[in-house]
Design an enzyme around this catalytic site. Sequence first.
Site, PDB file in Angstrom:
ATOM      1  N   ASP A 338      83.179 -46.415 -94.713  1.00 36.43           N
ATOM      2  CA  ASP A 338      84.478 -46.518 -94.561  1.00 36.43           C
ATOM      3  C   ASP A 338      85.012 -45.184 -94.400  1.00 36.43           C
ATOM      4  O   ASP A 338      85.903 -44.874 -93.591  1.00 36.43           O
ATOM      5  CB  ASP A 338      85.151 -47.328 -95.763  1.00 36.43           C
ATOM      6  CG  ASP A 338      84.766 -46.718 -96.999  1.00 36.43           C
ATOM      7  OD1 ASP A 338      83.618 -46.121 -97.041  1.00 36.43           O
ATOM      8  OD2 ASP A 338      85.514 -47.046 -98.106  1.00 36.43           O
ATOM      9  N   ARG A 342      85.707 -39.648-100.297  1.00 40.92           N
ATOM     10  CA  ARG A 342      85.938 -40.130-101.712  1.00 40.92           C
ATOM     11  C   ARG A 342      84.710 -40.725-102.301  1.00 40.92           C
ATOM     12  O   ARG A 342      83.937 -40.828-101.807  1.00 40.92           O
ATOM     13  CB  ARG A 342      87.361 -40.792-101.707  1.00 40.92           C
ATOM     14  CG  ARG A 342      87.080 -41.997-101.160  1.00 40.92           C
ATOM     15  CD  ARG A 342      88.463 -43.188-101.285  1.00 40.92           C
ATOM     16  NE  ARG A 342      88.404 -44.303-100.618  1.00 40.92           N
ATOM     17  CZ  ARG A 342      89.271 -44.639 -99.889  1.00 40.92           C
ATOM     18  NH1 ARG A 342      90.376 -44.185 -99.681  1.00 40.92           N
ATOM     19  NH2 ARG A 342      89.172 -46.169 -99.277  1.00 40.92           N
ATOM     20  N   ASP A 343      85.311 -41.234-103.651  1.00 35.36           N
ATOM     21  CA  ASP A 343      84.057 -41.871-104.488  1.00 35.36           C
ATOM     22  C   ASP A 343      83.954 -43.244-103.837  1.00 35.36           C
ATOM     23  O   ASP A 343      83.906 -44.075-104.563  1.00 35.36           O
ATOM     24  CB  ASP A 343      84.333 -41.925-105.978  1.00 35.36           C
ATOM     25  CG  ASP A 343      85.617 -42.331-106.066  1.00 35.36           C
ATOM     26  OD1 ASP A 343      86.486 -42.949-105.174  1.00 35.36           O
ATOM     27  OD2 ASP A 343      86.215 -42.618-107.484  1.00 35.36           O
ATOM     28  N   GLU A 344      83.610 -43.409-102.388  1.00 33.62           N
ATOM     29  CA  GLU A 344      83.249 -44.699-101.967  1.00 33.62           C
ATOM     30  C   GLU A 344      82.339 -44.601-101.016  1.00 33.62           C
ATOM     31  O   GLU A 344      80.903 -44.694-101.320  1.00 33.62           O
ATOM     32  CB  GLU A 344      84.550 -45.380-101.201  1.00 33.62           C
ATOM     33  CG  GLU A 344      84.523 -46.702-101.369  1.00 33.62           C
ATOM     34  CD  GLU A 344      85.805 -47.326-101.216  1.00 33.62           C
ATOM     35  OE1 GLU A 344      85.932 -48.473-100.952  1.00 33.62           O
ATOM     36  OE2 GLU A 344      87.010 -46.717-101.557  1.00 33.62           O
ATOM     37  N   ASP A 351      85.116 -53.054 -91.865  1.00 33.04           N
ATOM     38  CA  ASP A 351      85.309 -51.678 -91.185  1.00 33.04           C
ATOM     39  C   ASP A 351      84.403 -51.713 -90.001  1.00 33.04           C
ATOM     40  O   ASP A 351      84.526 -51.457 -88.851  1.00 33.04           O
ATOM     41  CB  ASP A 351      85.205 -50.323 -91.982  1.00 33.04           C
ATOM     42  CG  ASP A 351      85.943 -50.480 -93.057  1.00 33.04           C
ATOM     43  OD1 ASP A 351      86.099 -51.439 -93.728  1.00 33.04           O
ATOM     44  OD2 ASP A 351      86.618 -49.613 -93.540  1.00 33.04           O
ATOM     45  N   GLU A 611      93.138 -43.600 -92.618  1.00 33.93           N
ATOM     46  CA  GLU A 611      93.162 -44.835 -93.248  1.00 33.93           C
ATOM     47  C   GLU A 611      94.424 -45.771 -93.123  1.00 33.93           C
ATOM     48  O   GLU A 611      94.448 -47.026 -92.700  1.00 33.93           O
ATOM     49  CB  GLU A 611      92.757 -44.995 -94.673  1.00 33.93           C
ATOM     50  CG  GLU A 611      92.306 -46.237 -95.410  1.00 33.93           C
ATOM     51  CD  GLU A 611      91.918 -45.989 -96.870  1.00 33.93           C
ATOM     52  OE1 GLU A 611      91.976 -44.917 -97.467  1.00 33.93           O
ATOM     53  OE2 GLU A 611      91.362 -46.973 -97.334  1.00 33.93           O
ATOM     54  N   HIS A 632      89.032 -42.464 -91.506  1.00 40.02           N
ATOM     55  CA  HIS A 632      88.391 -44.025 -91.665  1.00 40.02           C
ATOM     56  C   HIS A 632      88.647 -44.544 -90.310  1.00 40.02           C
ATOM     57  O   HIS A 632      89.729 -44.609 -89.692  1.00 40.02           O
ATOM     58  CB  HIS A 632      89.479 -44.500 -92.450  1.00 40.02           C
ATOM     59  CG  HIS A 632      89.076 -45.477 -93.735  1.00 40.02           C
ATOM     60  ND1 HIS A 632      88.753 -44.461 -94.800  1.00 40.02           N
ATOM     61  CD2 HIS A 632      89.250 -46.502 -94.017  1.00 40.02           C
ATOM     62  CE1 HIS A 632      88.562 -45.585 -95.722  1.00 40.02           C
ATOM     63  NE2 HIS A 632      88.712 -46.755 -95.309  1.00 40.02           N
TER      64      HIS A 632
END
Length: 728
Positions: A338, A342-344, A351, A611, A632
């Site tokens: 995605d 960040r913390d992802e 997606d 995003e 994104h």
Amino acid sequence: MKNILNAQWIKSPRCVKDNEVVFSKKINIKKDIVSASLEVTSLGVYLAKINGERVGDFILAPGWTSYKKRLQVDTYNVTDMLRKDCNVISLGVAPGWKAFTYFGMHSGDSMLGFSEVAALCALTIEYADGEKEIITSGGDWTCENGKTVYSHLYNGYIYNPAFVDICPAQALVFPQNKKNLIDRQGEKIIEQERLSPVEIIRTPSGETVLDFGQNMTGYIEFRIKGNKGEKATISHAEVLDAEGNFYVDNLRSAKAQAVFVCDGKEHVYKSEYNFFGFRYIKLENWSDEVKKENFTAIVIHSDIKRTGYFECSDERVNKLFSNIIWGQKGNFVDVPTDCPQRDERLGWTGDAQVFVKTASYNFDVEKFFIKWLADLRADQTPWGTIPHVIPGVFGPDDNSSAAWADAATICPWQIYQTYANTDILKDSLQSMKKYIEFIEEHSFDGIWCRSWHFGDWLNLDGSSPEDCSKGTDKNLIATAYYIYSSDILAKTMAICGEDNAEVLEKREKSILAFRREYMENGRIKPEFATQTACVLAVHFGISDDIAETAKQLNELVTECGHLKTGFVGTPYLLHALSDNGYNETAYSLLIREEYPSWLFSVKMGATTIWEHWDSVREDGTMWSTSMNSFNHYAYGSVADWLYGDAAGIKLDENRPGFEHVIFAPVTDSRLTYVKASIESRKGEVRSEWKTENGKTTYTFTVPEGVDATVILGGEETKIGAGTTEIVK
Ligand code: BGC
């Protein structure tokens, strides 16, 4: 992969966490070598060296798969790296993806229920005298803590060049099933580009910031001396805030910092086990003079070859296209993620399915998706659900969200369409069936109504922009996706030689239910009427009066003057309009630059796809800190319209892999020229048009062995290989 199966998994005998462990062994070679190969894998990401020299160029090897079921093994030819006499082979291993103890909003165990790093390898040497020697990892290897004293994919790393482990130990052998080992299936991640800073900025709050001019994924190579003991720190950010200060709130808990512990000597260093999503870096505790030439941003991504190009007379659209390309580079890091910052940074299925068509035109992603789809199948539950993210780090779920789980059908189908790869359909058939059966079990009377869904994620129909999933009725979306996915399943079954009558029958029943529940007189009922609802009914061929539903869509767009679609409606919005004669509206949406639109982010200086339609607002404030990525790729799916409609290069579903091309460009007076090309497996397919003095000249090029049909103004013309010019 052969001898590695006889090797033993090794780990540190000490309790280690979040740091690099280096396993090594001295090898004395006394005879001439004919060949040598190294098979290696790790729990964690490894960096193999022979006599201090890096083996191969795979960054973050062995990549990211559903480790419990599939762990890739790499094989390197290391013949030229070994010398007669003494050699040292070392394997540095850092946590990487495997030892994450938290992923984004989810926290829990590491993926293998095993938080320490470990290594497995086999070095096979063939000597000139015919003898063969196999050296495998085992209890005779040495193990020490490495100079990367901390490494976490979200938080970054701490590197201390002066660190020496004063008490190296014997590696500890431990039993670990090797059934999950596979030869590397995906593309390796490699360093792709090097960018220099464009500006050194002193921000209003006094920070020293370097701007690389491009949002990207990778890491910084830097030259540093510093004062002994100083912890020189590089922080990473995608944007500056409204005041021009360094902005990291959107990274959530990810610290995204590179820390170098200076020892007073000069070093040139770059990360070995980490990556960041950034355009700007901030320097702290940096006693050296800050000079541009001491910093280089290294862009990394999977080794996918660029295949698609687009250009037109509107520079803003060209910038949008460039942002789409950068969005793909930044998020095709072994798994289609995605976002990279960040913390992802997870393989969100929705997606990926939204973007797969664009992705397969921009770059050769066949191998990339073959690997990811194998993980998708591996992580599918026995009851048919597909986890929201693949690798499925959230664990198995009772639920599957429409438009996310449909990656199970849409992605293989697109890979088949773009590359004529029938194996991917054969490999995916059972998984598709199980998924469709799951939906049927959760449906009532043809309507998929018994599951939880993300909906038209981030749409603008909700009562406030923060209502990420409100807007278009979720059961309507789900039922539309079921109809679409069961169509793909039916076609896949036919290609695989199976009888699909039952699937088609159930699909037909669902189409009737959709019309009954959500439509009247060829239009979506007023209480369900959103742009996305119309888009799905038109694009998936569900409406019994496509022209009327498309008209309704055109009205909904022109009444408010802009798009309102989220992840679900956006990829098909322009198609649904231009396929039904509303070219002007489609182009108006494309070239609109006020919020909300694709060009709004371009106007605001974006260098990747955001995003949200308003990740940064007109006044420079941010959408929110909770979920705001500037890289994104989902909305970048508009590129498949640029290739397929603006330039008009279309695949023929019945003759995939560009064996037969359909050229049907859609012109607009606001553009004077468009050109696009796709390097297909058959060769380059190209389409151009330009308008001059009221006449449009079309130029179409197809490679040898490919024939094409040109459709202009409703007229069909057959053309053969070579270049054909048509003036209208
Ligand atoms: C991700 C998305 C994803 C979504 C699920 C977000 O946090 O970044 O891109 O599809 O969650 O709705």
